[in-house]
Write a protein that holds these residues in place. Structure first.
Motif, PDB file in Angstrom:
ATOM      1  N   LEU A 257     -60.350 -20.924  -9.612  1.00 22.04           N
ATOM      2  CA  LEU A 257     -60.990 -22.187  -9.242  1.00 22.04           C
ATOM      3  C   LEU A 257     -62.011 -22.581 -10.296  1.00 22.04           C
ATOM      4  CD1 LEU A 257     -61.761 -21.780  -5.409  1.00 22.04           C
ATOM      5  CD2 LEU A 257     -59.734 -22.785  -6.483  1.00 22.04           C
ATOM      6  N   ASP A 258     -61.945 -23.825 -10.725  1.00 24.53           N
ATOM      7  CA  ASP A 258     -62.970 -24.392 -11.601  1.00 24.53           C
ATOM      8  C   ASP A 258     -63.888 -25.238 -10.720  1.00 24.53           C
ATOM      9  OD1 ASP A 258     -64.542 -25.788 -13.353  1.00 24.53           O
ATOM     10  OD2 ASP A 258     -62.902 -26.745 -14.441  1.00 24.53           O
ATOM     11  N   THR A 259     -65.022 -24.667 -10.335  1.00 26.88           N
ATOM     12  CA  THR A 259     -65.904 -25.319  -9.367  1.00 26.88           C
ATOM     13  C   THR A 259     -67.083 -26.033 -10.023  1.00 26.88           C
ATOM     14  OG1 THR A 259     -67.122 -23.234  -9.083  1.00 26.88           O
ATOM     15  CG2 THR A 259     -65.305 -23.681  -7.542  1.00 26.88           C
ATOM     16  N   ALA A 260     -66.956 -26.354 -11.312  1.00 28.60           N
ATOM     17  CA  ALA A 260     -68.079 -26.969 -12.030  1.00 28.60           C
ATOM     18  C   ALA A 260     -68.474 -28.325 -11.449  1.00 28.60           C
ATOM     19  CB  ALA A 260     -67.727 -27.119 -13.509  1.00 28.60           C
ATOM     20  N   SER A 261     -67.527 -29.024 -10.816  1.00 26.62           N
ATOM     21  CA  SER A 261     -67.833 -30.351 -10.272  1.00 26.62           C
ATOM     22  C   SER A 261     -68.564 -30.292  -8.939  1.00 26.62           C
ATOM     23  CB  SER A 261     -66.541 -31.158 -10.082  1.00 26.62           C
ATOM     24  OG  SER A 261     -65.911 -31.387 -11.320  1.00 26.62           O
ATOM     25  N   LEU A 262     -68.600 -29.138  -8.309  1.00 26.51           N
ATOM     26  CA  LEU A 262     -69.241 -29.031  -7.005  1.00 26.51           C
ATOM     27  C   LEU A 262     -70.752 -28.853  -7.165  1.00 26.51           C
ATOM     28  CD1 LEU A 262     -66.742 -26.662  -5.166  1.00 26.51           C
ATOM     29  CD2 LEU A 262     -66.797 -29.163  -5.184  1.00 26.51           C
ATOM     30  N   PRO A 263     -71.562 -29.542  -6.369  1.00 27.96           N
ATOM     31  CA  PRO A 263     -73.013 -29.423  -6.493  1.00 27.96           C
ATOM     32  C   PRO A 263     -73.517 -28.080  -5.987  1.00 27.96           C
ATOM     33  CG  PRO A 263     -72.451 -30.771  -4.598  1.00 27.96           C
ATOM     34  CD  PRO A 263     -71.166 -30.501  -5.320  1.00 27.96           C
ATOM     35  N   ARG A 264     -74.690 -27.716  -6.430  1.00 24.98           N
ATOM     36  CA  ARG A 264     -75.352 -26.515  -5.937  1.00 24.98           C
ATOM     37  C   ARG A 264     -75.753 -26.730  -4.475  1.00 24.98           C
ATOM     38  NH1 ARG A 264     -77.798 -22.609  -9.105  1.00 24.98           N
ATOM     39  NH2 ARG A 264     -77.727 -24.052 -10.872  1.00 24.98           N
ATOM     40  N   VAL A 265     -75.664 -25.687  -3.660  1.00 22.79           N
ATOM     41  CA  VAL A 265     -76.002 -25.799  -2.238  1.00 22.79           C
ATOM     42  C   VAL A 265     -77.103 -24.814  -1.883  1.00 22.79           C
ATOM     43  CG1 VAL A 265     -73.724 -26.613  -1.540  1.00 22.79           C
ATOM     44  CG2 VAL A 265     -74.182 -24.157  -1.588  1.00 22.79           C
ATOM     45  N   ALA A 266     -77.850 -25.152  -0.855  1.00 19.72           N
ATOM     46  CA  ALA A 266     -78.941 -24.286  -0.385  1.00 19.72           C
ATOM     47  C   ALA A 266     -78.394 -23.352   0.683  1.00 19.72           C
ATOM     48  CB  ALA A 266     -80.076 -25.135   0.164  1.00 19.72           C
ATOM     49  N   MET A 267     -77.648 -22.345   0.248  1.00 17.50           N
ATOM     50  CA  MET A 267     -77.077 -21.358   1.159  1.00 17.50           C
ATOM     51  C   MET A 267     -77.268 -19.969   0.567  1.00 17.50           C
ATOM     52  SD  MET A 267     -73.522 -23.311   2.279  1.00 17.50           S
ATOM     53  CE  MET A 267     -72.805 -21.788   2.894  1.00 17.50           C
ATOM     54  N   ALA A 268     -77.305 -18.988   1.459  1.00 16.07           N
ATOM     55  CA  ALA A 268     -77.514 -17.614   1.024  1.00 16.07           C
ATOM     56  C   ALA A 268     -76.316 -17.112   0.229  1.00 16.07           C
ATOM     57  CB  ALA A 268     -77.748 -16.715   2.235  1.00 16.07           C
ATOM     58  N   ASP A 269     -76.577 -16.195  -0.707  1.00 16.82           N
ATOM     59  CA  ASP A 269     -75.497 -15.565  -1.464  1.00 16.82           C
ATOM     60  C   ASP A 269     -74.544 -14.838  -0.523  1.00 16.82           C
ATOM     61  OD1 ASP A 269     -76.785 -16.493  -3.659  1.00 16.82           O
ATOM     62  OD2 ASP A 269     -77.367 -14.538  -4.467  1.00 16.82           O
ATOM     63  N   GLY A 270     -73.266 -14.814  -0.914  1.00 18.73           N
ATOM     64  CA  GLY A 270     -72.292 -14.078  -0.127  1.00 18.73           C
ATOM     65  C   GLY A 270     -71.021 -14.866   0.079  1.00 18.73           C
ATOM     66  N   PRO A 271     -70.121 -14.359   0.923  1.00 14.09           N
ATOM     67  CA  PRO A 271     -68.836 -15.015   1.136  1.00 14.09           C
ATOM     68  C   PRO A 271     -68.997 -16.339   1.878  1.00 14.09           C
ATOM     69  CG  PRO A 271     -69.063 -13.157   2.620  1.00 14.09           C
ATOM     70  CD  PRO A 271     -70.222 -13.088   1.667  1.00 14.09           C
ATOM     71  N   ALA A 272     -68.156 -17.289   1.532  1.00 11.32           N
ATOM     72  CA  ALA A 272     -68.165 -18.605   2.165  1.00 11.32           C
ATOM     73  C   ALA A 272     -66.758 -19.164   2.134  1.00 11.32           C
ATOM     74  CB  ALA A 272     -69.142 -19.538   1.447  1.00 11.32           C
ATOM     75  N   MET A 273     -66.567 -20.277   2.848  1.00 12.11           N
ATOM     76  CA  MET A 273     -65.290 -20.978   2.823  1.00 12.11           C
ATOM     77  C   MET A 273     -65.515 -22.374   2.265  1.00 12.11           C
ATOM     78  SD  MET A 273     -62.849 -18.997   3.781  1.00 12.11           S
ATOM     79  CE  MET A 273     -61.522 -20.157   4.045  1.00 12.11           C
ATOM     80  N   LEU A 274     -64.652 -22.754   1.340  1.00 16.29           N
ATOM     81  CA  LEU A 274     -64.693 -24.073   0.733  1.00 16.29           C
ATOM     82  C   LEU A 274     -63.614 -24.939   1.391  1.00 16.29           C
ATOM     83  CD1 LEU A 274     -65.634 -26.081  -1.458  1.00 16.29           C
ATOM     84  CD2 LEU A 274     -64.012 -24.976  -3.029  1.00 16.29           C
ATOM     85  N   PHE A 275     -64.054 -26.039   2.021  1.00 15.72           N
ATOM     86  CA  PHE A 275     -63.143 -26.973   2.681  1.00 15.72           C
ATOM     87  C   PHE A 275     -62.912 -28.161   1.751  1.00 15.72           C
ATOM     88  CE2 PHE A 275     -64.340 -24.334   6.078  1.00 15.72           C
ATOM     89  CZ  PHE A 275     -63.572 -24.599   7.202  1.00 15.72           C
ATOM     90  N   LEU A 276     -61.635 -28.511   1.541  1.00 17.83           N
ATOM     91  CA  LEU A 276     -61.272 -29.557   0.593  1.00 17.83           C
ATOM     92  C   LEU A 276     -60.228 -30.487   1.192  1.00 17.83           C
ATOM     93  CD1 LEU A 276     -60.683 -27.119  -2.384  1.00 17.83           C
ATOM     94  CD2 LEU A 276     -62.627 -28.689  -2.226  1.00 17.83           C
ATOM     95  N   ARG A 277     -60.336 -31.769   0.856  1.00 21.28           N
ATOM     96  CA  ARG A 277     -59.251 -32.689   1.173  1.00 21.28           C
ATOM     97  C   ARG A 277     -58.146 -32.509   0.137  1.00 21.28           C
ATOM     98  NH1 ARG A 277     -63.883 -35.573   2.564  1.00 21.28           N
ATOM     99  NH2 ARG A 277     -63.854 -36.275   4.744  1.00 21.28           N
ATOM    100  N   PRO A 278     -56.888 -32.613   0.544  1.00 19.51           N
ATOM    101  CA  PRO A 278     -55.784 -32.426  -0.406  1.00 19.51           C
ATOM    102  C   PRO A 278     -55.865 -33.353  -1.611  1.00 19.51           C
ATOM    103  CG  PRO A 278     -54.946 -32.391   1.836  1.00 19.51           C
ATOM    104  CD  PRO A 278     -56.393 -32.797   1.929  1.00 19.51           C
ATOM    105  N   THR A 279     -56.474 -34.547  -1.438  1.00 19.21           N
ATOM    106  CA  THR A 279     -56.569 -35.499  -2.537  1.00 19.21           C
ATOM    107  C   THR A 279     -57.782 -35.263  -3.432  1.00 19.21           C
ATOM    108  OG1 THR A 279     -57.697 -37.012  -1.016  1.00 19.21           O
ATOM    109  CG2 THR A 279     -55.324 -37.322  -1.328  1.00 19.21           C
ATOM    110  N   ASP A 280     -58.644 -34.299  -3.069  1.00 20.74           N
ATOM    111  CA  ASP A 280     -59.855 -34.033  -3.851  1.00 20.74           C
ATOM    112  C   ASP A 280     -59.705 -32.816  -4.755  1.00 20.74           C
ATOM    113  OD1 ASP A 280     -61.271 -36.187  -2.916  1.00 20.74           O
ATOM    114  OD2 ASP A 280     -62.241 -35.106  -1.286  1.00 20.74           O
TER     115      ASP A 280
END
Length: 366
Positions: A257-280
């Motif tokens: 995954l190239d996640t450079a376009s995603l903004p930084r978020v205020a969440m704790a370090d660790g596992p997470a789930m990324l939800f995406l629209r098919p067109t995004d």
């Protein structure tokens, strides 16, 4: 007029249909109750209308307890999905009905009723239909007549239950634009039920997303579209691609995954789930890519790609404008570049079926 709903519950047998609803609606506001079938939105609308009663909770309008009022005393205009017009009455008589059946002491004079009906026929842009019967009208025309009948009594509140559900797509789009203008001009406080997010976002000042008898999120259409508050809302709004990632210093990362376009978020370090629209999601050909194109189909404007994920064995599906797509065919290896998405902690309502994907991501980073 303002509406205050607090701690409202409703149960049918063992089924909890409403599980503690809290909501306020301001004067002149247009509010959509949006959710899938079974989410409780129509039950909530019926309670406001006086067609059903809660097991507990508060319903106040302008500070007055409406649960002590009968439906006929609430001055509500209700537009049903099936229009519920009287087939033996002309359009003119259908619109006049609510005024003609008032008690004698509050019933307007016949001339005043006729004047009100003529005014509404002009306002709704259907004066040429005045002497027709419902069977002679199209679906869109019947919907306008139903709205006119509801508005004739000058309701304190206008309630619409799936107002365009029986119409085809093009008529729905045309009527949505028209209805928004009509309600703004009338200054009506309006609550409408829909399962169609496009309809809710185009019409409403605020959208109330409901699921399993609860309010999941309330906000302006653009807020809900861009920032769904829960995994339920994200899925309901079309974020159907779910990928496990790891958060570090507010940045999401994962192999392939190239996640450079995603903004930084205020969440704790660790596992997470990324939800995406098919067109995004942009697919990028990459011989070492984590994903393989399983098959490609075309709708004309879009290419739909079904992928195989080497890391999790999932098969996400994405869409890309056909004219902008790189050369892709079955067997092409790619990595993915999410352009926009929503992150949730791996424990935030993520179903157990996703747990293997999170485990695989953890193992890949060891």
């Amino acid at each position: 007029m303002t509406i205050t709903i607090a701690h409202l519950t409703r149960r049918f047998g063992e089924t909890e249909v409403l599980r503690g609803i809290d909501l306020s609606v301001e004067k002149g506001e247009l509010v959509a109750l949006l959710g899938p079938s079974g989410s409780g939105k129509t039950t909530l609308l019926k309670i406001i209308a006086g067609l059903d009663w809660p097991d507990a909770g508060v319903l106040e309008v302008n500070g007055e307890d409406w649960l002590q009022k009968k439906a006929q005393d609430r001055r509500i205009g209700f537009v049903f999905q099936n229009y519920a017009l009287f087939p033996h009455m002309t359009v003119r008589d259908n619109i006049a009905f609510g005024l003609t059946v008032r008690p004698r002491e509050t019933r307007p004079a016949p001339a005043a009723i006729a004047g009100k009906v003529t005014e509404l026929l002009q306002f709704l842009q259907i004066p040429q239909l005045a002497d027709r019967f419902p069977a002679e009208l199209s679906g869109g025309q019947r919907q306008r007549v139903a709205l006119g009948r509801a508005m004739a009594i000058a309701p304190e509140l206008l309630l619409l239950d799936e107002p365009f559900g029986a119409l085809d797509a093009q008529v729905r789009r045309d009527l949505r634009r028209w209805l928004r203008e009509v309600l703004q001009q009338a200054g009506s406080t309006t609550i409408f039920v829909t399962h169609d997010q496009e309809e809710a976002f185009e019409l409403a000042d605020r959208v109330v997303v409901m699921g399993a008898g609860r309010i999941e999120q309330v906000g302006r259409p653009e807020e809900i579209h861009d920032h769904p508050a829960t995994p339920f809302v994200a899925r309901f709004l079309g974020m159907t691609v779910e990928l496990p990632v790891t958060l570090h210093a507010g940045r999401a990362g994962a192999p392939g995954l190239d996640t450079a376009s995603l903004p930084r978020v205020a969440m704790a370090d660790g596992p997470a789930m990324l939800f995406l629209r098919p067109t995004d999601i942009t697919p990028v050909p990459d011989p070492q890519g984590r994903f393989t194109v399983a098959d490609v189909t075309s709708t004309g404007a879009l290419l739909r790609l079904r992928l195989k994920d080497d890391l999790t064995s999932a098969e996400p599906e994405i869409e890309i404008a056909r004219r902008l797509a790189p050369p892709l065919r079955a067997g092409t290896r790619i990595h993915l570049r999410p352009e926009a998405g929503r992150l949730f902690p791996a424990t935030a309502g993520i179903p157990p079926a996703v747990a293997p994907a999170i485990k695989a991501l953890k193992e890949s980073s060891l």
